[in-house]
Design a protein around this motif. Structure first.
Motif: not given
Length: 316
Positions: A255-280
């Motif tokens: 499964q894939v989700l993306t995000a344009d940006a994250v304003s994190s305390p460590a600094g700005p992140l951009s062009d995020l992409k995560a691939t994952f699965g979910l079990s019980e």
């Protein structure tokens, strides 16, 4: 028949005249059953009160009969959906003519609660109509949150002879706004999506059953969400998640989700992409990356247990 451990307590007047037998209840009839056998869609721990209306609660003539009343305090477990019904109320007209059973019910209100080990949804209210004709049970239901906001529609169809049936659920587009509907009001699984959330999402799902099996599946579509997360403000979350089961809630890897940006305390992140699965029990991130400070931040793997007390493990 299908009723296991049925208990009925009734007080009233029984009349017989001209070949017609009728029972007029003096008060609500207490009904209990340990279970109702419906194949893979059994109902357990049923309790209710069946109250009289202007007509007799029960009539019988020449083998044909009718049960007509008002139901209240209906409660039952539905293990195949990992859900329970509470505080149900409505009207019921159940009758058999020439050996054929037909029924109609108007559900004026009921509360639906999640009974899964990991809670998938917050309590909902339910209203609608249900009917049984020619051995087919059909129901059209509307779901709302406890604040009365409409959330989804559900359509059920089940063949009572073959035991084959299903229920389809669709939310349409849910719009989230500051001071309005929020994902945390729908599901505890949205706890990481901190308020205020703005944007939209939609969900479709289906439960299907036979006398021996039950399956479920669903799809969550996110055109765009902005929200607060533990890592900072997230802008433009997008993607689709295909669930291979809704009871328990699982999704295959990939499964894939993306995000344009994250304003994190460590600094700005951009062009995020995560691939994952979910079990019980676990959200398993197989890979994720983001742009940060002119370079790339990568997650090789991350296991996030759904139990809050368990540790998160991974490689960054």
């Amino acid at each position: 028949g299908p009723v296991e451990g049925g208990v009925f307590e009734a007080t009233g007047v029984l009349r017989s005249s001209g070949g017609r037998l009728s029972f007029t209840a003096a008060r609500c009839v207490a009904v209990q059953a340990a279970g109702i056998e419906l194949g893979a869609n059994d109902v357990g721990h049923l309790s209710a009160r069946l109250c009289p209306t202007a007509r007799p609660l029960f009539t019988l003539r020449g083998g044909d009969w009718r049960l007509d009343g008002r139901a209240e305090a209906v409660a039952a477990e539905v293990p195949s959906l990992q859900a329970r019904i509470e505080s149900g109320a409505g009207t019921l007209d159940l009758h058999q003519t020439a050996g054929r059973l037909d029924a109609g019910a108007v559900i004026t209100q009921a509360r639906v609660a999640d009974s899964a080990p990991t809670r998938r949804f917050q309590p909902l209210t339910l209203a609608g109509r249900a009917g049984l004709a020619k051995d087919i049970l059909n129901a059209d239901l509307a779901l709302a949150d406890l604040a009365g906001r409409g959330l989804a529609s559900a359509r059920l169809s089940s063949d009572t002879v073959s035991g084959v049936g299903g229920v389809e659920v669709a939310t349409g587009t849910l719009k989230f706004a500051n001071g309005g509907l929020q994902p945390s009001a729908l599901s505890p699984l949205a706890a990481a999506i901190g308020s205020p959330v703005t944007g939209s999402a939609a969900f479709t799902g289906r439960f299907a059953w036979t006398p021996n099996t039950s399956t479920s599946e669903g799809r969550l579509t996110v055109p765009g969400l902005d929200f607060e997360s533990p890592a900072g403000h997230v802008s433009g979350l997008k993607g689709e998640v295909a669930f291979t089961s809704l009871a328990p809630l699982t999704a295959a890897p990939g499964q894939v989700l993306t995000a344009d940006a994250v304003s994190s305390p460590a600094g700005p992140l951009s062009d995020l992409k995560a691939t994952f699965g979910l079990s019980e029990t676990t959200l398993a991130v197989s890979g994720a990356q983001a742009a940060m400070g002119g370079g790339k931040l990568r997650v090789e793997g991350l296991d996030v247990p759904l139990a809050r007390s368990a540790p998160i493990r991974g490689a960054l």
